[in-house]
Enzyme design. Structure first.
Site, mmCIF file in Angstrom:
data_model
loop_
_atom_site.group_PDB
_atom_site.id
_atom_site.type_symbol
_atom_site.label_atom_id
_atom_site.label_comp_id
_atom_site.label_asym_id
_atom_site.label_seq_id
_atom_site.Cartn_x
_atom_site.Cartn_y
_atom_site.Cartn_z
ATOM 1 N N GLU A 40 -0.102 -1.307 5.154
ATOM 2 C CA GLU A 40 1.032 -2.181 5.081
ATOM 3 C C GLU A 40 2.307 -1.504 5.429
ATOM 4 O OE1 GLU A 40 0.449 -4.227 1.264
ATOM 5 O OE2 GLU A 40 -0.709 -5.897 2.698
ATOM 6 N N ASP A 95 -7.974 -9.840 -0.373
ATOM 7 C CA ASP A 95 -6.967 -9.367 -1.025
ATOM 8 C C ASP A 95 -6.809 -9.958 -2.450
ATOM 9 O OD1 ASP A 95 -4.811 -7.794 -2.350
ATOM 10 O OD2 ASP A 95 -3.250 -8.863 -1.035
ATOM 11 N N GLU A 150 -1.334 -12.583 -8.944
ATOM 12 C CA GLU A 150 -0.478 -12.843 -7.589
ATOM 13 C C GLU A 150 -1.022 -14.207 -6.870
ATOM 14 O OE1 GLU A 150 -1.003 -9.686 -5.039
ATOM 15 O OE2 GLU A 150 0.007 -10.817 -3.368
ATOM 16 N N ASN A 188 3.311 1.071 -3.459
ATOM 17 C CA ASN A 188 4.584 1.225 -2.629
ATOM 18 C C ASN A 188 5.367 2.238 -3.199
ATOM 19 O OD1 ASN A 188 2.892 -0.432 -0.656
ATOM 20 N ND2 ASN A 188 3.895 -2.188 -1.709
HETATM 21 C C1 GCV Z 1 1.508 -3.271 -3.752
HETATM 22 C C2 GCV Z 1 -1.069 -7.327 -1.334
HETATM 23 C C3 GCV Z 1 0.339 -7.737 -2.107
HETATM 24 C C4 GCV Z 1 1.087 -6.324 -2.086
HETATM 25 C C5 GCV Z 1 0.434 -5.247 -2.643
HETATM 26 C C6 GCV Z 1 -0.336 -5.029 -1.547
HETATM 27 C C7 GCV Z 1 -1.466 -3.645 -2.004
HETATM 28 O O1 GCV Z 1 -0.735 -7.130 0.092
HETATM 29 O O2 GCV Z 1 0.730 -8.647 -1.729
HETATM 30 O O3 GCV Z 1 2.362 -6.707 -2.777
HETATM 31 O O4 GCV Z 1 1.314 -3.956 -2.452
HETATM 32 O O5 GCV Z 1 -1.691 -5.929 -1.710
HETATM 33 O O6 GCV Z 1 -2.517 -3.851 -2.903
HETATM 34 O O7 GCV Z 1 -1.121 -2.585 -1.807
#
Ligand code: GCV
Length: 733
Positions: free
Chosen positions: A322, A396, A424, A241
């Site tokens: 996203e 994910d 995570e 991101n």
């Molecule tokens: C970097 C999931 C995580 C996000 C992450 C995303 C991705 O949605 O919760 O924090 O963003 O994966 O891999 O791009």
């Protein structure tokens, strides 16, 4: 007593702490127990403790170090060997230009060492990173030779040798030949420029952007050493991101400074590129990849980057996912976007890693199907220097997912693996969850696209479809915490990722044993129970967070703790109810041909198994099927009972892990032992919480009694639903 190993440039402990620790050691000695120096975990698996135990001095049997240190890589290799051999034996190795006595260690390439050249070892097939370690007679003396085609290969071989020495292995009769099976072996840091780490549970980012380039934290060197020791050869410094600012001249100077520290350890730097950067920092009106001005901007930017960092690795891109910008904003495809960037870096030998973690803004179909739907039609349209980076599973990084259906489905495109090292969805840094078995399960999964044996490992190592460019990425769990990963055991996930990136055929159990020996102790009374804990730990997390194929049932946003009740909000596929679909009749997501038909994205023999409730492995049952609560499982129990008992089993495994760890008191240094013990206590409480909240919720849906003898949750469901964690670490900012 062993000399303490200290890491490059790290300050020693404050005097008061040293005094307290020496008192502690003194007391331990007086009590007649082995002296264990308190440790804080900074040294990772590079402690170079004598293999006979922390209190013993051991000679690794090396009497002389013969290695030139003319280039930066050679110098790094020399420093590491000196440091390791001295710590392991208690005395600094004698340096020499040529082998003159038995027990010498001769390190180098045929180009750097005439003595090695004269040996004429066959180095064919080792490429630029492979190495050989051989026992030989050199100048009439028994010698251990570490050699390679390149300095970096010799560096990797030296770390291998140090691994052997730490494990107390004999150097007699060695004939080791190693080369990595994957080319690009990178960490992905989800680190922001303000040092916040997305999904990071180990403090701030290790990249001290504000003080760079003037201050080069010695941690960067130790980071490079640790990565080189397991063969990781690159790192993406910033979050996918991405912030476009990282591409501005001010930040590129900082990136170049980091690259300078990592280079002697064979590591390249890469950056996550924000697709809309030409607009945000370039002043253009568009970021359309087919626009000539945009293409020119990226070429100029690439030239600027390479002028500063000639060995810059390339770009990683999260696009149209996203909320991130991407080529689809202009009606273009992922291939259009990736190819534009690939053309910009190609003249410099750079690559583009284009992520396939995408799902549509409109939620048209089962989220598990969307990446496949978007990418398979693009197979064969990417440039040669593009790798499509695919997460291990289609949702994910869940505690368990079936392998991503894209593996095997794009034979004309090199796919690279993306694993998550940071936890995570597996309890952040406080839960002990060794991910080696997770990685291994995925790598060994058989896509069957070209018949049995078409494993995911063979897709990504290029052998199945004949790709020259191959790679693997791990989302880093590294931060500014003294122990790097937030917990001592999370270091093992970094280690396991690196080892499997080098050789996806390694066993996660062997890796766990190797790591334990170097990190804690070679004592079998430590290694066996610790490896046992590690190997049981991931399954425990699966059990107490949701077994039998349940997925995405965590708290909203922060992903900390249970949230099977999560519903509503901006989009259905960010809720738990979307994924578990529990109702009065049963539970699970019907992805069969009668349901979302996600099964058909797999090769027919795999699809047939997943489509058939009777043949689907129980670990994926609720991933692929909506199953009645009273459906008999293979052991004869009704599904509801089995699910509840799995929650209980997860909690009791953690309880057992605590007991095992408590039994290691006195065999592990007190500082690390105490922290692990405290974290295991947190894990037990939180495993219980996951279990109680999940059972309370699913019972409210199933309306079924708990199996005989099972304790009811201590609180009503509303209690669990009302818990809030607005400041949980790692949440998206
Ligand atoms: C970097 C999931 C995580 C996000 C992450 C995303 C991705 O949605 O919760 O924090 O963003 O994966 O891999 O791009």
């Amino acid at each position: 007593m062993l000399p303490l190993t200290h890491s490059a440039g790290e300050t020693r402990r404050p005097r008061a702490v040293r005094f307290a620790l020496s008192l502690l050691c003194g007391i331990t000695l007086l009590a007649g127990a082995p002296a264990l120096q308190a440790e804080d975990g900074y040294d990772l698996w590079l402690r170079y403790a004598a293999p006979g135990g922390a209190s013993a001095t051991a000679s690794p049997g090396i009497t002389q170090l013969v290695a030139v240190a003319d280039s930066p890589v050679q110098a790094a290799t020399h420093r590491e060997l000196q440091r390791g051999l001295e710590a392991l034996s208690g005395t600094a190795p004698v340096g020499a230009k040529t082998v003159t006595r038995a027990g010498a260690l001769l390190v180098g390439t045929p180009a750097s060492s005439p003595q090695i050249a004269r040996l004429g070892f066959d180095l064919d097939g080792l490429g630029d990173e492979g190495y050989r370690i051989r026992s030989a007679v050199v100048g009439g003396h028994a010698t251990t030779v570490v050699t390679a085609n390149t300095d970096v290969g010799a560096l990797y071989g030296s770390f291998h040798l140090l691994r052997l020495l730490q494990a107390g292995q004999s150097l007699d009769g060695l004939d080791i030949r190693e080369a990595p099976r994957l080319d690009v072996r990178v960490l992905n840091h989800w680190d922001n420029l303000d040092r916040y780490v997305e999904r990071g549970y180990a403090g701030q980012s290790i990249w001290d952007w504000h003080r760079l380039p003037g201050w080069l934290d010695p941690r960067y060197t130790d980071y490079a050493r640790a990565n080189a020791s397991i063969g990781i050869n690159g790192t993406v410094l910033n979050n996918v991101n991405a912030n476009a600012e990282v591409l501005t001249p001010m930040y590129l100077d900082k990136v170049a400074a980091i690259a300078g520290v990592l280079r002697p350890y064979g590591m390249k730097v890469y950056l996550s590129a924000r697709f809309s950067a030409p607009m945000e920092i370039g002043g253009l009106a568009t970021a359309d990849p087919l626009d000539a001005g945009v293409q020119r901007w990226w070429k100029t930017k690439a030239d600027e980057v390479y002028a500063l960092i000639p060995d810059f690795g390339g770009f990683l891109v999260k696009a149209n996912s996203e909320g991130q910008p991407g080529p689809q904003d202009y009606g273009r495809s992922h291939a259009d976007g990736a190819n534009m960037l690939a053309d910009a870096v190609a003249p410099h030998g750079g690559i583009v890693m284009w992520r396939a973690f995408v799902y549509s803004d409109e939620e048209p179909v089962d989220r598990a199907k969307q990446a496949y739907n978007e990418f398979v039609p693009l197979d064969g349209t990417f440039r040669d220097n593009v790798l499509v980076q695919v997460k291990n599973g289609a949702i994910d990084f869940q505690p368990r997912e079936p392998f991503h259906p894209l593996f095997g489905a794009m034979p004309k495109t090199p796919l690279m693996m993306e694993f998550q090292i940071t936890k995570e969805y597996l309890g952040f840094s406080t839960h002990l969850a060794y991910k080696g078995p997770l990685y291994e399960d995925v790598l060994d999964a058989d896509t069957q696209v070209q018949g049995p044996g078409s494993t995911v490992a063979r897709v990504i190592d290029g052998s199945l479809d004949g790709h020259a460019l191959t790679g693997i990425a791990g989302v880093a769990n590294i931060g500014s915490d003294r122990n790097w990963s937030g917990s001592h055991f999370d270091q093992a996930n970094w280690y396991a990722f690196g080892r499997l990136a080098w050789n996806p055929a390694l066993s996660s159990r062997d890796i766990a044993a190797e790591w334990t020996r170097m990190t804690f102790s070679n004592d079998p009374a430590v290694v066996e129970p610790v490896v046992g804990m590690m190997m049981a730990s991931r399954e425990a997390v699966v059990d107490y967070t949701g077994a039998l194929g349940l997925h995405h049932v965590m708290g909203r946003g922060h992903h900390y703790g249970p949230g099977p009740w999560v519903e509503g909000g901006p989009r259905a596929d960010w809720t738990s109810v979307y994924f578990h679909r529990a109702d009065a009749n049963g539970i699970g997501f019907d992805r069969t041909r009668r349901g979302s038909d996600a099964v058909s994205q797999y090769a027919p023999p795999v699809a047939e198994v997943f489509d058939d409730v009777a043949r689907t492995p129980e670990e994926f049952l609720l991933w692929f099927h909506h199953v009645p609560w009273d459906q008999p499982m293979r052991n004869g129990r009704p599904l509801w009972d089995e699910l509840v008992l799995r929650y209980d089993r997860g909690v009791s495994t953690v309880r057992d892990m605590r007991v095992t760890w408590a039994g290691l008191d006195g065999r592990i240094d007190p500082e690390r032992h105490a922290q692990v013990a405290a974290f295991l206590a947190i894990q037990q409480d939180e495993a219980q919480w996951w279990r109680d909240a999940s059972v309370a919720y699913f019972q409210s849906i199933s309306g079924r009694p708990l199996p005989a003898g099972v304790a009811p949750p201590p609180h009503p469901l509303e209690y669990y639903k009302a818990l809030e964690f607005p400041h949980a670490p790692g949440d998206t900012q």
